[in-house]
Scaffold this active site. Sequence first.
Site, PDB file in Angstrom:
ATOM      1  N   ARG A  74      52.001  60.583 -22.017  1.00 53.98           N
ATOM      2  CA  ARG A  74      52.894  59.468 -22.339  1.00 53.98           C
ATOM      3  C   ARG A  74      54.187  59.425 -21.545  1.00 53.98           C
ATOM      4  O   ARG A  74      54.658  58.374 -21.136  1.00 53.98           O
ATOM      5  CB  ARG A  74      53.290  59.617 -23.791  1.00 53.98           C
ATOM      6  CG  ARG A  74      52.677  58.615 -24.607  1.00 53.98           C
ATOM      7  CD  ARG A  74      52.873  58.884 -26.020  1.00 53.98           C
ATOM      8  NE  ARG A  74      51.605  58.576 -26.635  1.00 53.98           N
ATOM      9  CZ  ARG A  74      51.382  58.674 -27.909  1.00 53.98           C
ATOM     10  NH1 ARG A  74      52.320  59.108 -28.705  1.00 53.98           N
ATOM     11  NH2 ARG A  74      50.212  58.344 -28.372  1.00 53.98           N
ATOM     12  N   HIS A  91      59.153  56.068 -29.829  1.00 51.94           N
ATOM     13  CA  HIS A  91      57.955  56.175 -30.681  1.00 51.94           C
ATOM     14  C   HIS A  91      57.975  57.406 -31.581  1.00 51.94           C
ATOM     15  O   HIS A  91      57.533  57.339 -32.716  1.00 51.94           O
ATOM     16  CB  HIS A  91      56.732  56.232 -29.757  1.00 51.94           C
ATOM     17  CG  HIS A  91      55.429  56.291 -30.479  1.00 51.94           C
ATOM     18  ND1 HIS A  91      54.987  55.276 -31.295  1.00 51.94           N
ATOM     19  CD2 HIS A  91      54.453  57.244 -30.505  1.00 51.94           C
ATOM     20  CE1 HIS A  91      53.797  55.595 -31.791  1.00 51.94           C
ATOM     21  NE2 HIS A  91      53.456  56.792 -31.347  1.00 51.94           N
TER      22      HIS A  91
END
Length: 516
Positions: free
Chosen positions: A285, A346
């Site tokens: 990510r 996130h």
Amino acid sequence: MQTDFLIIGSGLAGLNYVITVARKNPDKHILAVTKGNEDESNTKYAQGGVAIVHKSTDSFEKHIQDTLIAGDGLCDEEIVNMVINEGPKCLEELIQLGVNFDKDDLGNFDLGKEGGHSENRVVHFQDITGHEIERSLIREVKELKNVQLLDHHFALDLITNHHAEVKETELSCYGAYVLNQRTNEVIKILSKITFLATGGIGQVYSHTTNPLIATGDGIAMAYRAKAEIRGIEFVQFHPTALYEHDVSPTFLISEAVRGFGAKLRTIDGKTFMENYDEREELASRDIVARAIDSELKKRGDQYVYLDCTQLNEHEFKEHFPNIYEKCLSLGIDPLKQLIPVVPAQHYLCGGIHTNTWGETGIRNLFACGECAHTGLHGANRLASNSLLEAFVFSKRCATRASELIETVPLNSAIKNWDSKGTSTPEELILITHNRNAVQNIMWDYVGIVRSNKRLKRALKRLESIYSETEELYKRSTLSPQLCELRNLITVAYLITQHSLERMENKGGFYKIDLDD
Ligand code: FAD
Ligand code: SIN
């Protein structure tokens, strides 16, 4: 009020701990408080699923390696081994709790793939795995006779030696002060063992996939109580949140969609991930989020596209019904049109530091789930390892707490909450303005790519909002909004300060001027 076990938070970590301690201790009282509706949590919005070694071509070693690579040298290997090896048992127990997972036509689990994973190993229920977990666990909690679950109860502060009439030498936790949001009364809840499971911090940023409850309350409370906070500079940004102007929280387009074959493109249609990592769209990510950030900055664009137009229509609709419906509701048919996406905050990889049993440095205080730092994620969490961590550690915490419970006396010589000298809350607009200001400072100066200059600027601005908010706090009657603002400022300060102190780029942490 008094109880044997106090739990703060009703996401996966909180609920699974409640279930486990309640079953292990049928003669004890268990009290769980949560500040919103009982199911409101980050857990409820989890999409991709739970990473678990299941098929014969996969192995614990491969999952361990993937986790260590994502964590970029900062994982605690003992913890990584322990958590990953517990995966299959976790799956079995989730199924026993009534959680459904998708299977293929042959009756095998349908295993998704996400960034940083060398194998398909993510068990899921459509693209609403978290909702399915939350539903099943809440149903189970309701069946337990020795459990009381209070929604709309906001934990304000932990009770420690500071609030005790007789001081012990070792720093200990004796429960928490909690605001009943329906009556506006502050309740003193005395507890033998306290469990923090308050989740993430997404609301510190103006763009986040986290719901409004994710304000870092547990981390701020633990910090005020003098627990150790570690790794808080490792904020994870998800590469593909749906781009909608001025909408926050943002809707997530699961990484599993890229695992399914979707490609990233700049707005003129060019793919770019091949220029950044050989794993392309399925690099971890941090790499994908930084690549998108870099393309946006180079080109001056607001978003990139996620291209699903080449994917199998039937399978896409079957796997991602929630994402499909959401896109359609905005006039985007994801099988015919490109989806605009942008990175958003996130997940928090760090938090309240705990040992292998989830114990914090404060006696009789445990922390678990996204608010905790166990050492599993290091500098960057591997996709779908968070639900696994919350499940495995909540069970370990419950085991340890059950061993301890008979040896812990209840300390009832605790001061009441002091609300003298306060008046009705100031206009809410002042609080909202400052919350927005913190979020914008963090997004602009403490985001995906940081610099010492920007961090120092952030710190200065946060300091002025801090002083203003403390003044307000001293003279106002408590409100959840004001308490959340204080907690957000604390967490923002901690992320910024730890980022200034970090002198090495690792995983999700990237500073352009390490030497300055
Ligand atoms: P949460 O589920 O956030 O629960 C925290 C609880 O604490 C909530 O009930 C909250 O109301 C309560 N609370 C907070 N403060 C207070 C207070 N002051 N007083 C009382 N109660 C309080 N991870 C994966 O592994 N796989 C995925 O597929 C995945 N997808 C995700 C998708 C999205 C959109 C998001 C946002 C996250 C996703 N994650 C995923 C991450 C994962 O969902 C979370 O890290 C995990 O669910 C955290 O669980 P938790 O129990 O620690 O916290
Ligand atoms: C996703 O589905 O992309 C989120 C998975 C995660 O956060 O682990």
